[in-house]
Scaffold this motif. Sequence first.
Motif, PDB file in Angstrom:
ATOM      1  N   GLY A  47       0.789  -1.230   0.000  1.00  0.00           N
ATOM      2  CA  GLY A  47       0.000   0.000   0.000  1.00  0.00           C
ATOM      3  C   GLY A  47       0.819   1.277   0.000  1.00  0.00           C
ATOM      4  O   GLY A  47       0.330   2.342  -0.402  1.00  0.00           O
ATOM      5  N   ALA A  48       2.079   1.194   0.447  1.00  0.00           N
ATOM      6  CA  ALA A  48       2.930   2.389   0.463  1.00  0.00           C
ATOM      7  C   ALA A  48       3.420   2.767  -0.935  1.00  0.00           C
ATOM      8  O   ALA A  48       3.693   3.937  -1.208  1.00  0.00           O
ATOM      9  N   LYS A  63      -3.796   3.631   1.900  1.00  0.00           N
ATOM     10  CA  LYS A  63      -3.500   4.087   3.262  1.00  0.00           C
ATOM     11  C   LYS A  63      -4.448   3.406   4.247  1.00  0.00           C
ATOM     12  O   LYS A  63      -5.528   2.956   3.880  1.00  0.00           O
ATOM     13  N   ALA A  64      -4.028   3.339   5.488  1.00  0.00           N
ATOM     14  CA  ALA A  64      -4.856   2.747   6.538  1.00  0.00           C
ATOM     15  C   ALA A  64      -4.561   3.479   7.843  1.00  0.00           C
ATOM     16  O   ALA A  64      -3.621   4.266   7.928  1.00  0.00           O
ATOM     17  N   ILE A  65      -5.396   3.225   8.839  1.00  0.00           N
ATOM     18  CA  ILE A  65      -5.109   3.737  10.183  1.00  0.00           C
ATOM     19  C   ILE A  65      -4.844   2.547  11.098  1.00  0.00           C
ATOM     20  O   ILE A  65      -5.371   1.452  10.874  1.00  0.00           O
ATOM     21  N   LYS A  66      -4.015   2.752  12.103  1.00  0.00           N
ATOM     22  CA  LYS A  66      -3.754   1.692  13.081  1.00  0.00           C
ATOM     23  C   LYS A  66      -5.056   1.404  13.830  1.00  0.00           C
ATOM     24  O   LYS A  66      -5.728   2.332  14.287  1.00  0.00           O
ATOM     25  N   TYR A 126       0.147  -3.491  15.271  1.00  0.00           N
ATOM     26  CA  TYR A 126       0.315  -2.745  14.022  1.00  0.00           C
ATOM     27  C   TYR A 126      -0.557  -3.339  12.905  1.00  0.00           C
ATOM     28  O   TYR A 126      -0.066  -3.803  11.871  1.00  0.00           O
ATOM     29  N   VAL A 127      -1.870  -3.307  13.159  1.00  0.00           N
ATOM     30  CA  VAL A 127      -2.852  -3.788  12.186  1.00  0.00           C
ATOM     31  C   VAL A 127      -3.580  -2.580  11.618  1.00  0.00           C
ATOM     32  O   VAL A 127      -3.983  -1.680  12.375  1.00  0.00           O
ATOM     33  N   GLY A 128      -3.719  -2.552  10.298  1.00  0.00           N
ATOM     34  CA  GLY A 128      -4.330  -1.402   9.644  1.00  0.00           C
ATOM     35  C   GLY A 128      -5.781  -1.629   9.267  1.00  0.00           C
ATOM     36  O   GLY A 128      -6.137  -2.702   8.780  1.00  0.00           O
ATOM     37  N   ASP A 129      -6.608  -0.617   9.512  1.00  0.00           N
ATOM     38  CA  ASP A 129      -7.987  -0.605   9.037  1.00  0.00           C
ATOM     39  C   ASP A 129      -8.099   0.411   7.909  1.00  0.00           C
ATOM     40  O   ASP A 129      -7.620   1.551   8.041  1.00  0.00           O
ATOM     41  N   ILE A 130      -8.741   0.020   6.841  1.00  0.00           N
ATOM     42  CA  ILE A 130      -8.875   0.894   5.667  1.00  0.00           C
ATOM     43  C   ILE A 130     -10.139   1.727   5.806  1.00  0.00           C
ATOM     44  O   ILE A 130     -11.215   1.206   6.090  1.00  0.00           O
ATOM     45  N   LEU A 131     -10.011   3.030   5.586  1.00  0.00           N
ATOM     46  CA  LEU A 131     -11.149   3.935   5.667  1.00  0.00           C
ATOM     47  C   LEU A 131     -11.693   4.220   4.270  1.00  0.00           C
ATOM     48  O   LEU A 131     -11.073   3.893   3.258  1.00  0.00           O
ATOM     49  N   ALA A 151      -1.254   1.498 -18.167  1.00  0.00           N
ATOM     50  CA  ALA A 151       0.083   1.291 -18.758  1.00  0.00           C
ATOM     51  C   ALA A 151       0.318  -0.174 -19.121  1.00  0.00           C
ATOM     52  O   ALA A 151       1.376  -0.520 -19.655  1.00  0.00           O
ATOM     53  N   GLY A 152      -0.652  -1.037 -18.810  1.00  0.00           N
ATOM     54  CA  GLY A 152      -0.540  -2.443 -19.185  1.00  0.00           C
ATOM     55  C   GLY A 152       0.019  -3.353 -18.112  1.00  0.00           C
ATOM     56  O   GLY A 152       0.266  -4.532 -18.361  1.00  0.00           O
ATOM     57  N   PHE A 153       0.229  -2.825 -16.903  1.00  0.00           N
ATOM     58  CA  PHE A 153       0.736  -3.651 -15.809  1.00  0.00           C
ATOM     59  C   PHE A 153      -0.414  -4.339 -15.067  1.00  0.00           C
ATOM     60  O   PHE A 153      -1.542  -3.843 -15.044  1.00  0.00           O
ATOM     61  N   THR A 154      -0.096  -5.465 -14.436  1.00  0.00           N
ATOM     62  CA  THR A 154      -1.030  -6.143 -13.534  1.00  0.00           C
ATOM     63  C   THR A 154      -0.514  -5.962 -12.113  1.00  0.00           C
ATOM     64  O   THR A 154       0.472  -6.591 -11.726  1.00  0.00           O
ATOM     65  N   PRO A 155      -1.135  -5.070 -11.321  1.00  0.00           N
ATOM     66  CA  PRO A 155      -0.680  -4.880  -9.946  1.00  0.00           C
ATOM     67  C   PRO A 155      -0.904  -6.139  -9.107  1.00  0.00           C
ATOM     68  O   PRO A 155      -1.944  -6.799  -9.215  1.00  0.00           O
ATOM     69  N   VAL A 156       0.091  -6.467  -8.275  1.00  0.00           N
ATOM     70  CA  VAL A 156      -0.015  -7.586  -7.334  1.00  0.00           C
ATOM     71  C   VAL A 156       0.207  -7.004  -5.939  1.00  0.00           C
ATOM     72  O   VAL A 156       1.317  -6.622  -5.579  1.00  0.00           O
ATOM     73  N   PHE A 157      -0.877  -6.904  -5.169  1.00  0.00           N
ATOM     74  CA  PHE A 157      -0.820  -6.276  -3.852  1.00  0.00           C
ATOM     75  C   PHE A 157      -0.605  -7.300  -2.747  1.00  0.00           C
ATOM     76  O   PHE A 157      -1.335  -8.280  -2.646  1.00  0.00           O
ATOM     77  N   SER A 158       0.383  -7.012  -1.895  1.00  0.00           N
ATOM     78  CA  SER A 158       0.560  -7.780  -0.660  1.00  0.00           C
ATOM     79  C   SER A 158      -0.313  -7.155   0.423  1.00  0.00           C
ATOM     80  O   SER A 158      -0.869  -6.071   0.245  1.00  0.00           O
ATOM     81  N   ALA A 159      -0.416  -7.847   1.566  1.00  0.00           N
ATOM     82  CA  ALA A 159      -1.320  -7.408   2.635  1.00  0.00           C
ATOM     83  C   ALA A 159      -0.646  -6.434   3.605  1.00  0.00           C
ATOM     84  O   ALA A 159      -0.796  -6.525   4.823  1.00  0.00           O
ATOM     85  N   ILE A 160       0.114  -5.484   3.039  1.00  0.00           N
ATOM     86  CA  ILE A 160       0.778  -4.453   3.840  1.00  0.00           C
ATOM     87  C   ILE A 160       0.345  -3.086   3.319  1.00  0.00           C
ATOM     88  O   ILE A 160       0.401  -2.828   2.116  1.00  0.00           O
ATOM     89  N   THR A 161      -0.114  -2.223   4.245  1.00  0.00           N
ATOM     90  CA  THR A 161      -0.494  -0.854   3.886  1.00  0.00           C
ATOM     91  C   THR A 161       0.410   0.116   4.657  1.00  0.00           C
ATOM     92  O   THR A 161       1.384  -0.295   5.280  1.00  0.00           O
ATOM     93  N   HIS A 162       0.063   1.406   4.614  1.00  0.00           N
ATOM     94  CA  HIS A 162       0.832   2.395   5.401  1.00  0.00           C
ATOM     95  C   HIS A 162      -0.124   3.488   5.857  1.00  0.00           C
ATOM     96  O   HIS A 162      -1.253   3.597   5.370  1.00  0.00           O
ATOM     97  N   ASN A 163       0.339   4.294   6.813  1.00  0.00           N
ATOM     98  CA  ASN A 163      -0.543   5.339   7.352  1.00  0.00           C
ATOM     99  C   ASN A 163      -0.231   6.725   6.815  1.00  0.00           C
ATOM    100  O   ASN A 163      -0.826   7.714   7.263  1.00  0.00           O
ATOM    101  N   GLY A 164       0.693   6.813   5.849  1.00  0.00           N
ATOM    102  CA  GLY A 164       1.059   8.112   5.291  1.00  0.00           C
ATOM    103  C   GLY A 164       2.059   8.881   6.130  1.00  0.00           C
ATOM    104  O   GLY A 164       2.520   9.952   5.734  1.00  0.00           O
TER     105      GLY A 164
END
Length: 264
Positions: free
Chosen positions: A101-102, A108-111, A121-126, A141-154
């Motif tokens: 997510g960073a 983004k998420a909040i703790k 350090y678990v994130g909830d998405i608003l 642009a033709g990419f396939t995003p692959v998201f892991s289960a990590i976000t950030h709080n900004g």
Amino acid sequence: MGSGLHIIKIGGNVIDDDVQLQSFLEKFAALQGKKILVHGGGKIATRIAADLGIEAKLVDGRRITDKQMLDVTTMVYAGLTNKHVVSSLQKFGCDALGLCGADGNTIKAIKRPVREIDYGYVGDILVDSVNTLSIKKFLEAGFTPVFSAITHNGLGQLLNTNADTIASALAVSLAKIYETKLIYCFEKDGVLRNVDDPESVIKSIKADEFEKLKAEEVIYEGMIPKLENAFEALGKGVKNVYIGNALNLHKYQQGEFGTCLLSK
């Protein structure tokens, strides 16, 4: 509204079994059109934590993420598992881009606030936490995003975030731009009427039927939050949600895949 988009979440035992994972990724790569993959990796994180002498703490199936466990989940989800998935997709001709997510300030998420339990350090998405414009740039642009289960709080803090929730949040946000379908893939053929009978797949479930199946305890434990996420997404503009076996993904475009969830 742009063209169609599939958001697919892979989890369960499939992510932990490389033979099954490779079979799924080959089928995912063959799926036509714009797509996003979301993955977890909990069992691998637990195993590596144990190798490092770090005890995994779970409450009602939910991981407690202290500082040490955050380091492990970041290494495993956003590093080891994510790059393994991305390199495999490149092998199958899918130009994947591994993200947390960073990256690109995408999620983004909040703790999670401390209530009865401190999840660490678990994130909830608003609402509006997903940066749709950044993700759209990758897709166009033709990419396939692959998201892991990590976000950030900004503010520089990474957060461990439930992969089902990430998939649902992405689907709801991107439904404003694309006709979006959300697919949860795991090791069962769909939502089962009888957990001991793999043939008892419920082909479709409406929101009111879901409440009835919960009351009857046909649907229970870990399936409840998965389906609650799914029905919430349907109520917020996602066109369809499916739940089924990762190894049967090739049957999806034939209309024979798992359980289809319907808003009404």
